[in-house]
Design an enzyme around this catalytic site. Structure first.
Site, short mmCIF file in Angstrom:
data_model
loop_
_atom_site.label_atom_id
_atom_site.label_comp_id
_atom_site.label_asym_id
_atom_site.label_seq_id
_atom_site.Cartn_x
_atom_site.Cartn_y
_atom_site.Cartn_z
CB THR A 185 46.33 6.18 2.06
OG1 THR A 185 45.11 6.06 1.34
CG2 THR A 185 46.84 7.62 1.99
CD GLU A 238 39.45 6.58 5.72
OE1 GLU A 238 38.72 7.06 6.57
OE2 GLU A 238 40.70 6.69 5.74
C1 LIG Z 1 29.59 -3.11 6.09
C2 LIG Z 1 29.86 -2.81 7.55
C3 LIG Z 1 29.11 -1.55 7.99
C4 LIG Z 1 29.36 -3.99 8.34
O1 LIG Z 1 29.60 -3.83 9.69
P1 LIG Z 1 29.25 -5.04 10.68
O2 LIG Z 1 27.78 -5.30 10.67
O3 LIG Z 1 30.10 -6.20 10.35
O4 LIG Z 1 29.70 -4.45 12.06
P2 LIG Z 1 28.89 -4.40 13.42
O5 LIG Z 1 28.51 -5.79 13.80
O6 LIG Z 1 27.86 -3.35 13.35
O7 LIG Z 1 30.02 -3.86 14.41
C5 LIG Z 1 31.06 -4.73 14.85
C6 LIG Z 1 31.53 -4.23 16.22
O8 LIG Z 1 32.11 -2.94 16.05
C7 LIG Z 1 31.40 -1.99 16.87
N1 LIG Z 1 31.37 -0.72 16.13
C8 LIG Z 1 30.85 -0.50 14.92
N2 LIG Z 1 31.01 0.78 14.57
C9 LIG Z 1 31.63 1.37 15.63
C10 LIG Z 1 32.05 2.70 15.92
N3 LIG Z 1 31.87 3.66 15.04
N4 LIG Z 1 32.67 2.95 17.10
C11 LIG Z 1 32.87 1.97 18.01
N5 LIG Z 1 32.50 0.67 17.80
C12 LIG Z 1 31.88 0.41 16.63
C13 LIG Z 1 30.02 -2.57 17.08
O9 LIG Z 1 29.42 -2.07 18.23
C14 LIG Z 1 30.38 -4.05 17.21
O10 LIG Z 1 30.93 -4.27 18.48
P3 LIG Z 1 30.33 -5.41 19.45
O11 LIG Z 1 30.49 -6.68 18.68
O12 LIG Z 1 28.90 -5.06 19.64
O13 LIG Z 1 31.16 -5.34 20.68
C15 LIG Z 1 31.38 -2.64 7.82
O14 LIG Z 1 32.07 -3.81 7.50
C16 LIG Z 1 31.96 -1.49 7.04
O15 LIG Z 1 31.93 -0.36 7.49
N6 LIG Z 1 32.55 -1.80 5.86
C17 LIG Z 1 33.30 -0.83 5.08
C18 LIG Z 1 34.75 -0.96 5.39
C19 LIG Z 1 35.55 0.20 4.84
O16 LIG Z 1 35.19 1.35 4.96
N7 LIG Z 1 36.69 -0.14 4.26
C20 LIG Z 1 37.63 0.81 3.75
C21 LIG Z 1 38.82 0.87 4.68
S1 LIG Z 1 40.03 1.96 4.11
C22 LIG Z 1 41.44 0.98 3.82
O17 LIG Z 1 41.58 -0.08 4.31
C23 LIG Z 1 42.51 1.51 2.91
C24 LIG Z 1 42.30 2.86 2.40
S2 LIG Z 1 43.01 4.00 3.41
O18 LIG Z 1 44.34 4.13 3.29
O19 LIG Z 1 42.15 4.61 4.25
#
Ligand SMILES: CC(C)(COP(=O)(O)OP(=O)(O)OC[C@H]1O[C@@H](n2cnc3c(N)ncnc32)[C@H](O)[C@@H]1OP(=O)(O)O)[C@@H](O)C(=O)NCCC(=O)NCCSC(=O)CCS(=O)O
Length: 376
Positions: free
Chosen positions: A156, A361
């Site tokens: 975006t 997102e």
């Molecule tokens: C599919 C997923 C939900 C998978 O997530 P994971 O299992 O790989 O992640 P975790 O191991 O749970 O978390 C990793 C790490 O991050 C910390 N964490 C997680 N959530 C939060 C939070 N809300 N606040 C703070 N920290 C957070 C968690 O504690 C872990 O930390 P530690 O390792 O313990 O230190 C995930 O991959 C997912 O959400 N996938 C979807 C991605 C998505 O939405 N993509 C679209 C992006 S938009 C874009 O790029 C372009 C469009 S635009 O212009 O907006």
């Protein structure tokens, strides 16, 4: 949730602006794929670029409940414009507030929150969407710089943004902990807008594929520490999902209001459509669903404002609001009959605009993963 007087004032101010300046132009912008630069200036003056950013950092100094209200109103005026503003607030400004250092806050957050700069968020790649930690873009340290190479997809404001937050691999062997986040000004040589996507809807917002070709940025543009990038991205998406849910509610409301007005005006079988109980029941369901989604969003936003974890609540709000909005916009078309399927009436465009809320997102299935994890 009962809104405070201040929240009502913010909502009303944005409603006036959106109904006077966005809604009357939305159909033309859709047809012409027009990016609403001038109207973004007006929204910046209203504080919409950095709603929850403190005033001393250029923002409006409000909260996430205000941000949800602001995004609903902008989306009720024009879906594409709401996406541009949504991304600038969350994840871009929200990541900057949480993880940028003081120097970066002055250099990037302040102008982003004022609306002097526009931000983009580069996580998704051509081969990596939901499975975000599998990204392939690399950032290689070279003296006092990092050099970025790779491709980002569905970005975006990729064309019009002044700066992007970019997630890239700095340590290949470290998995999720090998990803880092960077500020990349879009005028940096090697930041290349490779293509603009032809989308179903949201034509007033540009969605670009960005190529990073030996894109060299100073090491001081690293956000947080090396290896924190994935966490930074996921934390930014949490607030972003409240924003997308608010947009869905705004678009659903616009379609509902158009259908209600049409039902009160159009007659069939000797009475208005509204007087047919089948139509009235449909409108009652639509109004109830919109209000339920709004309350889920305001609940998630108020938890965020209270500093409580709200990953599950944000996921529930986005899931419910985006699924609801597609159904409501479809019903709005149904109430219009054949006129709902043509572009003379707004519901055709709004239906196209709202569809992406179930995808960007975090798709609906990703939201269910997050909710399921919280239940486990
Ligand atoms: C599919 C997923 C939900 C998978 O997530 P994971 O299992 O790989 O992640 P975790 O191991 O749970 O978390 C990793 C790490 O991050 C910390 N964490 C997680 N959530 C939060 C939070 N809300 N606040 C703070 N920290 C957070 C968690 O504690 C872990 O930390 P530690 O390792 O313990 O230190 C995930 O991959 C997912 O959400 N996938 C979807 C991605 C998505 O939405 N993509 C679209 C992006 S938009 C874009 O790029 C372009 C469009 S635009 O212009 O907006």
């Amino acid at each position: 949730m009962v809104l405070s007087e201040q929240h009502e004032m913010i909502r009303d101010a944005l409603r006036s602006y959106a109904q006077e300046r966005l809604a009357p132009n939305a159909a033309r912008w859709d047809k012409e794929h027009h990016f609403p630069k001038d109207e973004l200036k007006g929204l910046a003056e209203l504080g919409a670029f950095g709603v929850a950013v403190p005033e001393e950092l250029g923002g409006a100094g409000l909260d996430y409940v205000s941000l949800a209200l602001v995004l609903e109103e902008i989306a009720a005026g024009d879906g594409g414009t709401s996406t541009v503003i949504s991304v600038n607030n969350c994840p871009v400004c929200s990541i900057a507030m949480m993880y940028a250092n003081d120097e970066q806050k002055q250099r990037f957050l302040k102008p982003l929150a004022r609306g002097d700069m526009l931000g983009a968020f580069c996580l998704t790649e051509p081969h990596v969407g939901s499975d975000a930690s599998a990204l392939r873009t690399t950032a290689t340290r070279d003296g006092g710089d990092y050099v970025l190479n790779g491709v980002k997809q569905f970005i975006t404001s990729g064309k019009y943004a002044d700066v992007a937050i970019v997630m890239a691999v700095t340590d290949k062997g470290a998995g999720k902990k090998g990803i880092s986040a960077f500020w990349v000004p879009t005028n940096t040589p090697g930041y290349i807008v490779a293509r603009l996507e032809e989308k179903l809807g949201q034509h007033s917002s540009d969605t670009a594929q960005i190529l990073f070709e030996n894109c060299r940025i100073p090491a001081q543009n690293l956000i947080g520490e090396e290896g924190q990038g994935y966490k930074i991205a996921l934390s930014g998406l949490e607030g972003g999902r409240i924003g997308i849910g608010s947009q869905a509610v705004g678009m659903a409301r616009a379609a509902f209001e158009a259908a209600l007005a049409y039902a009160k005006e159009r007659t069939s079988f000797g009475k208005t459509l509204f007087e047919h109980q089948a139509v009235q029941f449909k409108l009652s369901d639509m109004a109830t669903q919109i209000e339920a989604a709004r309350q889920l969003i305001l609940h998630a936003a108020s938890m965020k404002d209270a500093g409580k974890p709200c990953l599950k609540e944000a996921a529930m709000a986005k899931l419910f609001a985006s699924e609801m909005a597609e159904r409501v916009c479809s019903d709005a078309i149904q109430i219009h009959g054949g006129y709902g399927y043509v572009s003379d009436f707004p519901v055709e465009r709004i239906y196209r605009d709202v569809r992406v809320c179930q995808i960007y997102e975090g798709t609906s299935d990703i939201q269910k993963i997050l909710i399921g994890r919280a239940l486990a």
